[in-house]
Design a protein around this motif. Sequence first.
Motif, PDB file in Angstrom:
ATOM      1  N   PHE A  10       0.910  -1.392   0.385  1.00  0.00           N
ATOM      2  CA  PHE A  10       0.007  -0.024  -0.462  1.00  0.00           C
ATOM      3  C   PHE A  10       0.917   1.193   0.186  1.00  0.00           C
ATOM      4  O   PHE A  10       0.374   2.395  -0.600  1.00  0.00           O
ATOM      5  N   THR A  11       1.549   1.061   0.387  1.00  0.00           N
ATOM      6  CA  THR A  11       2.995   2.396   0.762  1.00  0.00           C
ATOM      7  C   THR A  11       3.122   2.570  -0.981  1.00  0.00           C
ATOM      8  O   THR A  11       3.335   3.844  -1.585  1.00  0.00           O
ATOM      9  N   VAL A  12       3.566   1.798  -1.135  1.00  0.00           N
ATOM     10  CA  VAL A  12       4.450   1.585  -3.062  1.00  0.00           C
ATOM     11  C   VAL A  12       3.597   2.620  -3.972  1.00  0.00           C
ATOM     12  O   VAL A  12       3.477   3.233  -4.471  1.00  0.00           O
ATOM     13  N   VAL A  13       1.990   1.649  -3.515  1.00  0.00           N
ATOM     14  CA  VAL A  13       0.303   2.651  -4.505  1.00  0.00           C
ATOM     15  C   VAL A  13       0.711   3.785  -4.180  1.00  0.00           C
ATOM     16  O   VAL A  13       0.126   4.653  -5.708  1.00  0.00           O
ATOM     17  N   LEU A  14       0.556   3.354  -2.440  1.00  0.00           N
ATOM     18  CA  LEU A  14       0.123   5.187  -2.182  1.00  0.00           C
ATOM     19  C   LEU A  14       1.299   6.501  -3.421  1.00  0.00           C
ATOM     20  O   LEU A  14       1.002   7.418  -3.839  1.00  0.00           O
ATOM     21  N   GLY A  15       2.531   5.511  -3.418  1.00  0.00           N
ATOM     22  CA  GLY A  15       3.909   6.286  -3.646  1.00  0.00           C
ATOM     23  C   GLY A  15       3.116   6.665  -5.008  1.00  0.00           C
ATOM     24  O   GLY A  15       4.112   8.031  -5.390  1.00  0.00           O
ATOM     25  N   ILE A  16       2.824   5.852  -6.300  1.00  0.00           N
ATOM     26  CA  ILE A  16       2.969   6.287  -7.291  1.00  0.00           C
ATOM     27  C   ILE A  16       2.064   6.893  -8.020  1.00  0.00           C
ATOM     28  O   ILE A  16       1.895   7.671  -8.873  1.00  0.00           O
ATOM     29  N   ILE A  17       0.430   6.798  -6.498  1.00  0.00           N
ATOM     30  CA  ILE A  17      -0.196   7.588  -7.012  1.00  0.00           C
ATOM     31  C   ILE A  17       0.397   9.283  -7.003  1.00  0.00           C
ATOM     32  O   ILE A  17      -0.207   9.921  -7.871  1.00  0.00           O
ATOM     33  N   PHE A  18       0.886   9.115  -5.719  1.00  0.00           N
ATOM     34  CA  PHE A  18       1.673  10.655  -5.664  1.00  0.00           C
ATOM     35  C   PHE A  18       2.031  11.072  -6.133  1.00  0.00           C
ATOM     36  O   PHE A  18       2.584  12.504  -7.163  1.00  0.00           O
ATOM     37  N   LEU A  19       3.367  10.399  -6.754  1.00  0.00           N
ATOM     38  CA  LEU A  19       4.212  10.388  -8.270  1.00  0.00           C
ATOM     39  C   LEU A  19       3.162  11.293  -9.521  1.00  0.00           C
ATOM     40  O   LEU A  19       3.718  11.700 -10.053  1.00  0.00           O
ATOM     41  N   TYR A  20       1.976  10.319  -9.953  1.00  0.00           N
ATOM     42  CA  TYR A  20       2.141  10.413 -11.466  1.00  0.00           C
ATOM     43  C   TYR A  20       0.322  11.797 -10.882  1.00  0.00           C
ATOM     44  O   TYR A  20       0.601  12.557 -11.597  1.00  0.00           O
ATOM     45  N   LYS A  21       0.294  11.779  -9.595  1.00  0.00           N
ATOM     46  CA  LYS A  21      -0.174  13.475  -9.669  1.00  0.00           C
ATOM     47  C   LYS A  21       0.709  14.369  -9.907  1.00  0.00           C
ATOM     48  O   LYS A  21       0.466  15.404 -10.973  1.00  0.00           O
ATOM     49  N   TRP A  22       1.775  14.696  -9.911  1.00  0.00           N
ATOM     50  CA  TRP A  22       3.074  15.689  -9.900  1.00  0.00           C
ATOM     51  C   TRP A  22       3.563  15.477 -11.147  1.00  0.00           C
ATOM     52  O   TRP A  22       3.411  16.608 -11.878  1.00  0.00           O
ATOM     53  N   VAL A  23       3.637  14.386 -12.024  1.00  0.00           N
ATOM     54  CA  VAL A  23       3.596  14.150 -13.383  1.00  0.00           C
ATOM     55  C   VAL A  23       2.412  14.716 -14.540  1.00  0.00           C
ATOM     56  O   VAL A  23       2.384  15.666 -15.123  1.00  0.00           O
ATOM     57  N   ILE A  24       1.416  14.937 -13.843  1.00  0.00           N
ATOM     58  CA  ILE A  24      -0.304  15.590 -14.431  1.00  0.00           C
ATOM     59  C   ILE A  24      -0.088  17.138 -14.425  1.00  0.00           C
ATOM     60  O   ILE A  24      -0.110  17.505 -15.584  1.00  0.00           O
ATOM     61  N   ILE A  25       0.321  17.574 -13.356  1.00  0.00           N
ATOM     62  CA  ILE A  25       1.102  18.709 -12.517  1.00  0.00           C
ATOM     63  C   ILE A  25       1.735  19.135 -13.766  1.00  0.00           C
ATOM     64  O   ILE A  25       1.680  20.511 -13.959  1.00  0.00           O
ATOM     65  N   ILE A  26       2.883  18.956 -13.975  1.00  0.00           N
ATOM     66  CA  ILE A  26       3.898  19.290 -14.592  1.00  0.00           C
ATOM     67  C   ILE A  26       3.411  19.216 -15.888  1.00  0.00           C
ATOM     68  O   ILE A  26       4.197  20.387 -16.838  1.00  0.00           O
ATOM     69  N   SER A  27       2.954  18.170 -16.649  1.00  0.00           N
ATOM     70  CA  SER A  27       2.395  17.737 -18.222  1.00  0.00           C
ATOM     71  C   SER A  27       1.229  19.372 -17.765  1.00  0.00           C
ATOM     72  O   SER A  27       1.663  19.691 -18.959  1.00  0.00           O
ATOM     73  N   ALA A  28       1.036  20.075 -17.513  1.00  0.00           N
ATOM     74  CA  ALA A  28      -0.261  20.378 -17.782  1.00  0.00           C
ATOM     75  C   ALA A  28       0.259  22.187 -17.647  1.00  0.00           C
ATOM     76  O   ALA A  28      -0.330  22.728 -18.845  1.00  0.00           O
ATOM     77  N   ILE A  29       1.038  21.747 -16.804  1.00  0.00           N
ATOM     78  CA  ILE A  29       1.795  23.260 -16.368  1.00  0.00           C
ATOM     79  C   ILE A  29       2.656  23.746 -17.802  1.00  0.00           C
ATOM     80  O   ILE A  29       2.082  24.994 -18.634  1.00  0.00           O
ATOM     81  N   LEU A  30       3.837  22.783 -18.885  1.00  0.00           N
ATOM     82  CA  LEU A  30       4.254  21.834 -19.674  1.00  0.00           C
ATOM     83  C   LEU A  30       3.085  23.119 -21.012  1.00  0.00           C
ATOM     84  O   LEU A  30       3.854  23.045 -21.622  1.00  0.00           O
ATOM     85  N   SER A  31       1.707  22.181 -20.500  1.00  0.00           N
ATOM     86  CA  SER A  31       1.027  22.363 -21.773  1.00  0.00           C
ATOM     87  C   SER A  31       1.324  23.997 -22.183  1.00  0.00           C
ATOM     88  O   SER A  31       0.306  24.491 -23.507  1.00  0.00           O
ATOM     89  N   TRP A  32       0.826  24.708 -21.431  1.00  0.00           N
ATOM     90  CA  TRP A  32       0.621  26.562 -21.288  1.00  0.00           C
ATOM     91  C   TRP A  32       2.043  26.878 -21.936  1.00  0.00           C
ATOM     92  O   TRP A  32       1.156  27.867 -22.790  1.00  0.00           O
ATOM     93  N   VAL A  33       2.877  26.190 -22.045  1.00  0.00           N
ATOM     94  CA  VAL A  33       4.533  27.155 -22.701  1.00  0.00           C
ATOM     95  C   VAL A  33       4.850  27.082 -24.236  1.00  0.00           C
ATOM     96  O   VAL A  33       5.848  27.024 -24.718  1.00  0.00           O
TER      97      VAL A  33
END
Length: 93
Positions: A10-33
């Motif tokens: 469960f720690t690994v699964v929650l860590g993957i979810i946390f990292l994937y949220k940041w990947v989405i945020i970074i991807s969305a910000i990069l799409s603006w530029v």
Amino acid sequence: MLDALLNSFFTVVLGIIFLYKWVIIISAILSWVRPDPYNPIVQMLYRLTEPAYALIRRVIPTVFGGMDLAPVILIFILIFLETFLSKLFSGMM
């Protein structure tokens, strides 16, 4: 022993979810530029996020006023999943 295995899983699964949220945020910000589409990092972010966006777009219309809300919807889904799994895990202990 089984508790330690489930705790680690469960720690690994929650860590993957946390990292994937940041990947989405970074991807969305990069799409603006408008980054270079041949950049390997941009290509990796596109490959990581676009399949999830396509799945959401198939179920829900996500473009409103020229803005694609698929990243926001996906982040809300991941927050729900993260909260659900953490409550489920705390109930098991």
